[in-house]
Motif scaffolding. Structure first.
Motif, PDB file in Angstrom:
ATOM      1  N   UNK A 212      12.036   5.082  -7.185  1.00  0.00           N
ATOM      2  CA  UNK A 212      12.678   5.895  -5.986  1.00  0.00           C
ATOM      3  C   UNK A 212      12.493   4.870  -4.604  1.00  0.00           C
ATOM      4  N   UNK A 213      11.422   4.018  -4.999  1.00  0.00           N
ATOM      5  CA  UNK A 213      10.961   3.440  -3.565  1.00  0.00           C
ATOM      6  C   UNK A 213      11.266   1.794  -3.764  1.00  0.00           C
ATOM      7  N   UNK A 214      12.348   1.439  -4.722  1.00  0.00           N
ATOM      8  CA  UNK A 214      12.525   0.260  -4.963  1.00  0.00           C
ATOM      9  C   UNK A 214      12.913  -0.663  -3.716  1.00  0.00           C
ATOM     10  N   UNK A 215      13.642  -0.206  -2.913  1.00  0.00           N
ATOM     11  CA  UNK A 215      14.293  -0.937  -1.627  1.00  0.00           C
ATOM     12  C   UNK A 215      13.182  -1.087  -0.775  1.00  0.00           C
ATOM     13  N   UNK A 216      12.239  -0.088  -0.612  1.00  0.00           N
ATOM     14  CA  UNK A 216      10.893  -0.207   0.321  1.00  0.00           C
ATOM     15  C   UNK A 216      10.360  -1.418  -0.153  1.00  0.00           C
ATOM     16  N   UNK A 217       9.961  -1.290  -1.483  1.00  0.00           N
ATOM     17  CA  UNK A 217       9.149  -2.198  -2.424  1.00  0.00           C
ATOM     18  C   UNK A 217       9.620  -3.888  -2.127  1.00  0.00           C
ATOM     19  N   UNK A 218      10.926  -3.714  -2.151  1.00  0.00           N
ATOM     20  CA  UNK A 218      11.633  -5.066  -2.048  1.00  0.00           C
ATOM     21  C   UNK A 218      11.468  -5.597  -0.394  1.00  0.00           C
ATOM     22  N   UNK A 219      11.637  -4.515   0.686  1.00  0.00           N
ATOM     23  CA  UNK A 219      11.224  -4.948   1.862  1.00  0.00           C
ATOM     24  C   UNK A 219       9.822  -5.476   2.136  1.00  0.00           C
TER      25      UNK A 219
END
Length: 272
Positions: A212-219
């Motif tokens: 669920x934190x895929x975008x945050x991890x990418x950032x």
């Protein structure tokens, strides 16, 4: 969506761009009309750009061209020409509204009159108290007070930020676009944070990340990328006119590159 550290670094990433862009803002009739629809008028965002456009040439920071020993770029100067308790008698409004060619401001010979919409905006600001808040960069950020119930009332809002954005858009008869695909987000975020498009492996990793934190991890991965510092540093180095040479007819080499490297490394180290 993002953790505190990511927000902090993203904020600094945008400061240089916003600072440069702020000098280009102007307030025409259409813009003033839109701003006048907002309930709370901001000095920094709405009133100061008007004064800068129409008044600072004669009542600004340049003491060599200042008239009547009046500065309208300072809080004390502003407070000397407005009276929220008797707002109709505020000298600032009287000078903007008078038909006397010897008293009206800006003077007719400047051929740069203030629109009626802009005058109404200034009037409403004075009636609201005429607060002269400091530049936004010096105001500590505060999380807005908002209940979970308000957020839940908007089924399209997945966060408090979405709620505020959606509410403002709908007040202007606009609807949000549907969510972007992860492929599109991968490209947008990479270009914003590094100035480079993502590699195919980066896109694939984000698309297939079930977290669920895929975008945050990418950032966070991009913020840790060595290319982050040089990309963000470009704006600051342009602002301070950094150059490896003099850039004149005697285009000599200048040994000040340690400053450039220090700026880049400071951004990559997330220096406070």
């Amino acid at each position: 969506m993002f953790g505190f550290l990511s927000i902090e670094r993203l904020h600094r990433c945008l400061i240089g761009i916003v600072t440069l862009a702020s000098g280009w803002w102007s307030l025409d009739l259409r813009y003033a009309s839109v701003l006048a629809a907002t309930p709370d008028i901001s000095y920094s965002r709405q009133i100061r750009p008007l004064l800068s456009d129409h008044c600072f040439a004669c009542h600004g920071p340049d003491e060599n061209h200042r008239e009547a020993d009046l500065r309208l770029d300072t809080a004390s100067g502003i407070e000397s020409v407005i009276d929220p308790t008797r707002w109709q008698d505020s000298e600032l409004l009287l000078r903007l509204q008078t038909e006397d060619a010897d008293l009206v401001m800006p003077p007719p010979e400047m051929d740069h009159p203030v629109s009626q919409d802009a005058i109404e905006l200034i009037s409403r600001w004075i009636r609201q108290g005429g607060e002269v808040e400091p530049h936004w960069a010096f105001v500590p950020p505060k999380r807005p007070l908002q209940s979970r119930i308000e957020t839940a009332s908007d089924p399209t809002a997945s966060s408090r930020i979405d709620y505020w954005v959606n509410r403002t858009m709908r007040a202007q008869s606009l609807e949000p676009n549907p969510p972007a695909s992860r492929q599109a987000l991968a490209r947008r975020i990479a270009l914003d944070l590094t100035g480079l498009p993502p590699t195919p492996d980066m896109v694939t990793r984000l698309v297939n990340d079930p977290s669920p934190k895929a975008i945050e991890n990418y950032v966070d991965r991009l913020l840790a990328d060595p290319d982050f510092g040089p990309h963000v540093a470009r704006h600051w180095l342009d602002l301070v006119r950094y150059a490896d040479t003099h850039g004149l007819h005697f285009d000599n080499y200048r040994e000040i590159w340690p400053y450039r490297d220090w700026v880049i490394q400071s951004l990559n180290d997330n220096m406070p």
